[in-house]
Design an enzyme around this catalytic site. Structure first.
Site, short mmCIF file in Angstrom:
data_model
loop_
_atom_site.label_atom_id
_atom_site.label_comp_id
_atom_site.label_asym_id
_atom_site.label_seq_id
_atom_site.Cartn_x
_atom_site.Cartn_y
_atom_site.Cartn_z
CD GLN A 127 -59.50 77.41 12.88
OE1 GLN A 127 -58.15 78.14 13.09
NE2 GLN A 127 -60.50 78.51 12.70
CD GLN A 185 -63.37 82.61 11.55
OE1 GLN A 185 -62.32 82.70 11.58
NE2 GLN A 185 -64.37 83.60 11.42
N PRO A 233 -54.39 74.15 9.04
CG PRO A 233 -56.79 73.92 9.44
CD PRO A 233 -55.22 73.75 10.07
N GLY A 273 -53.66 79.97 6.82
CA GLY A 273 -52.55 81.03 7.31
C GLY A 273 -52.42 81.16 8.50
CG HIS A 331 -55.72 88.98 7.55
ND1 HIS A 331 -56.48 89.53 6.62
CD2 HIS A 331 -56.51 87.95 8.23
CE1 HIS A 331 -57.60 88.79 6.66
NE2 HIS A 331 -57.62 88.05 7.51
CD GLU A 332 -54.82 85.86 10.78
OE1 GLU A 332 -56.00 86.10 11.23
OE2 GLU A 332 -55.11 85.27 9.45
CG HIS A 363 -59.23 89.27 12.01
ND1 HIS A 363 -60.53 89.53 11.57
CD2 HIS A 363 -58.52 88.28 11.29
CE1 HIS A 363 -60.59 88.91 10.44
NE2 HIS A 363 -59.67 88.00 10.06
CD GLU A 376 -61.75 86.93 7.63
OE1 GLU A 376 -60.62 87.52 7.56
OE2 GLU A 376 -61.90 86.19 8.40
CE1 TYR A 379 -61.91 85.21 3.80
CE2 TYR A 379 -59.62 86.21 4.71
CZ TYR A 379 -60.74 85.46 4.60
OH TYR A 379 -60.70 84.44 5.40
N1 BES Z 1 -60.36 84.09 10.38
C1 BES Z 1 -59.57 83.74 9.27
C2 BES Z 1 -59.33 82.08 9.22
C3 BES Z 1 -60.92 81.48 9.19
C4 BES Z 1 -61.84 81.92 8.22
C5 BES Z 1 -61.33 80.27 9.64
C6 BES Z 1 -63.24 81.07 8.40
C7 BES Z 1 -62.22 79.51 9.68
C8 BES Z 1 -63.17 80.02 8.89
C9 BES Z 1 -58.16 84.26 9.32
O1 BES Z 1 -58.16 85.61 9.59
C10 BES Z 1 -57.95 84.62 7.79
O2 BES Z 1 -58.64 85.19 6.91
N2 BES Z 1 -56.91 83.89 7.33
C11 BES Z 1 -56.22 83.91 5.92
C12 BES Z 1 -55.15 84.83 5.90
C13 BES Z 1 -55.19 85.69 4.68
C14 BES Z 1 -56.31 86.41 4.02
C15 BES Z 1 -54.06 86.63 5.10
C16 BES Z 1 -55.89 82.53 5.56
O3 BES Z 1 -55.91 81.63 6.47
O4 BES Z 1 -55.57 82.41 4.42
ZN ZN Z 2 -59.11 86.87 8.44
#
Ligand code: BES
Ligand code: ZN
Length: 637
Positions: A171, A173, A298, A300, A327-328, A331, A350, A413
């Protein structure tokens, strides 16, 4: 994924306490230990790199994965471009890496290079300073990762569904790529990459790249990513993975125990791609695969290009939580194609993505579901913002922090999403779609700041529609706390009806089992649970549980909301389920609020600690860091 420690951190810094870096004066702190003192301040406070001087362009990774030792061992060869002719050093980010050798490579011959570790900053790692070879030949770094690498989770076979083989996933990011690759770990720098990954036979390797081997020879799996991406999108996973191709662009990778369920759950993915292409132009990454991770993942989801990483907790059996896939996937345009140059601008990734997610859901499932999700999100955003500092409520967030995750609050977001929705409403959908299309085209494969976006917006939207959106309004969205008074919050009649049902039940006019819930979707259940008053007595809880089997719900979101209510009202009949839930899932969004709720009740501190001690070994570092702080867990010396 909405992490909020901003207020605490801001307070921490204002108190003048000792901190790893002092964001109030980052320049001063960073410059004092700096030996390249002729160079200006770093372009990204979360990276040691000086990509304004020398910029990496391509990586060749060669790593052997050693599960027993929990390390990756090998080398990376780096190509780079010298931007400032006088620059003579390449600076990379590392964190807990054992650097063994640094050489230049020319016509297959290697020459030793002078290198040293520079400054270290807690949470950000250490800088690796390499003297460039005169001919600017590629640089080969031999290194090993450490078992505690913050960007890797090593799972023993017992923590997988199959129980036979271990599992590893990355992971990266926001700033964890540096814990498994020495790299310029800033979203401003993009690289292409190739990889040779050696693992023991029987395991499958996947990466955020083209997969060049259906049949790996001698356990060596090869990959290439030919489109330039920032380091935070470099990803790997290894395990006893099976695959099922479900449509033209989509293959699902998962352990065999959940592959079928995942294939059913995510069956709309191809249609989502088609719908997004119709709005914002071609999907540019070839394949769009989904990797279903073990429950300790950790987040979604994580938008690793060509291969999104997905939590199994959205496999609800009825496709009701697949907006995560929307969502993904989104991106692939906002984030992976056009990337925030700095983590401060996280809303560019986001907020745009959350807006597109809503558009996809509307296109696939219709306006009702989109509006229900929008309304739920609006309510959480209002609640979350009430706890944030004024600065942290601004889209262009001026707060300083030592942890880039702090920029990923509901503001980035959901306020971001509502801003774009609002602009769409002002100018109309066709013109707004055309505007966004142009934006993705203009900045494809580039990293941009909020200021770049604002300049683009002024030229390409505000000028055309000066009477529909004013600069002042844009400024309010971007630079004022809260939500503008000229914004109309989303609402849906479907929820109004539920509110009335809650009222009549609370008034004692109907029994819970008389409420007609037969056709309720997940979103309606969530609204129902959130519409209940904070205090309920045991009789009421029993009645609800009996009528709707809430404690036994398999849907992770509904279970989460019910367990939170159960904790807050000390409904002991749900505790066994709570223990099971917290020890089998590691998704921060689902577990953190439950630990927080437990800690609000002194009577439940012991329960919290007991559950945590049992569950902690199965959680990811990212979760552990946050939950340790919530329950006051201290590692025994
Ligand atoms: N890129 C993010 C996850 C992320 C953000 C990881 C910052 C590390 C640091 C991913 O696209 C995301 O936003 N995931 C959300 C999804 C939800 C908003 C639909 C999540 O994991 O909850
Ligand atoms: Zn995201």
């Amino acid at each position: 994924m909405k992490i909020m420690r901003l207020i605490i951190l801001t307070c921490f810094f204002l108190c003048g306490c000792q901190s790893p870096i002092k964001p109030s004066q980052p320049e001063a702190t960073l410059e004092t230990a700096e030996t390249m003192d002729t160079l200006p301040q770093r372009p990204d406070v979360f990276s040691f790199s000086r990509h304004d001087q020398v910029k990496i362009t391509h990586l060749d990774l060669n790593l052997k994965v050693k599960f027993k030792q929990q390390i990756m061992d090998g080398f990376v060869t780096i190509n780079y471009k010298v931007i400032k002719p006088q620059a003579n050093q390449l600076i990379l980010d590392t964190r807990d890496l054992k650097i063994k050798r640094v050489e230049s490579i020319e016509a297959k011959k290697t020459h030793k290079l002078v290198w040293r570790m520079g400054q270290s900053i807690e949470g950000l790692g250490s800088e690796l300073i390499i003297n460039l070879p005169d001919n600017h030949a590629p640089i080969k770094i031999s290194y090993e990762t450490m078992p505690q690498a913050s960007g890797l989770q090593w799972l023993g076979a017992e923590k997988t569904s199959g129980k036979k083989h271990p599992f590893l996933f990355s992971q990266s990011q926001a700033v964890h790529a540096r814990s498994w690759i020495p790299v310029q770990d800033t979203p401003s720098v993009r690289v292409t990459y190739n990889a040779n990954i050696q693992v023991k036979a029987g395991l499958k390797v996947v990466m955020s790249a083209d997969n060049n081997n259906q049949q790996a020879i001698d356990g060596i799996h090869t990959f290439s990513m030919q489109q330039p991406i920032p380091a935070y999108l470099i990803a790997i996973a290894i395990g006893d993975l099976q695959l099922q191709t479900i449509s033209e662009h989509v293959t699902i990778y998962a352990e065999k125990e959940i592959l079928q369920a995942a294939a059913y759950e995510f069956a709309s993915t191809e249609n989502m791609i088609t719908a997004t292409e119709a709005m914002y132009g071609k999907y540019r990454w070839g394949q769009y695969d989904l990797l279903i991770l073990p429950p300790s993942f950790p987040f979604g989801g994580m938008e690793n290009p060509k291969l999104s990483h997905i939590t199994p907790t959205v496999i609800a059996g009825d496709r009701s939580l697949d907006s995560l896939i929307a969502h993904e996937l989104a991106h692939s345009w906002s984030g992976n194609l056009v990337t925030n140059a700095l983590w401060q601008d996280a809303w560019l990734n986001e907020g745009f993505t959350s807006y597109i997610e809503a558009r996809i859901i509307e296109a696939i499932y219709g306006t009702d579901r989109m509006l229900m999700e929008s309304t739920l999100i609006y309510q959480s955003l209002v609640e979350e913002m009430s706890e944030l500092s004024e600065d942290a409520q601004k889209l262009i967030n001026p707060s300083k922090t030592s942890d880039p995750d702090d920029y990923f609050s509901g503001v980035a977001y959901d306020k971001g999403r509502f801003f774009l929705e609002w602009m769409e409403q002002q100018v109309g959908r066709p013109d707004f779609d055309q505007f966004l299309n142009g934006y993705f085209e203009q900045y494809a494969f580039k990293s941009i700041t909020s200021q770049d976006f604002v300049a683009y917006l002024e030229h390409n939207l505000l000028r055309q529609f000066p009477h529909k959106i004013t600069e002042k309004q844009v400024d309010v969205w971007l630079n004022q706390p809260g939500l503008p008074e000229f914004f109309t919050p989303p609402a849906t009649q479907i929820f109004t009806v539920i509110d009335q049902q809650v009222e009549t039940w609370l008034a004692g006019d109907v029994e819970a089992k008389q409420i007609n819930t037969a056709s309720w979707t997940t979103q309606e259940w969530l609204h129902f649970l959130r519409a209940l008053p904070p205090q309920l007595n045991t009789e009421q809880l029993h009645e609800l549980d009996h009528a709707f089997q809430l404690t036994q719900r398999k849907n992770s979101e509904i279970a989460h909301d019910w367990l939170k209510i159960s904790i807050n009202n000390q409904y002991q009949a749900a505790y066994a389920r709570l223990i099971d839930y917290l020890s089998s899932i590691g998704r921060v969004k689902l577990i953190k609020p439950l630990y927080e709720a437990l800690m609000e009740h002194p009577d439940l501190h012991n329960l919290a600690m007991n559950i945590y001690i049992k569950s902690r070994p199965g959680y990811h570092n990212i979760a552990i860091k946050q939950i340790d702080a919530i329950v006051g867990f201290k590692q025994p010396e």
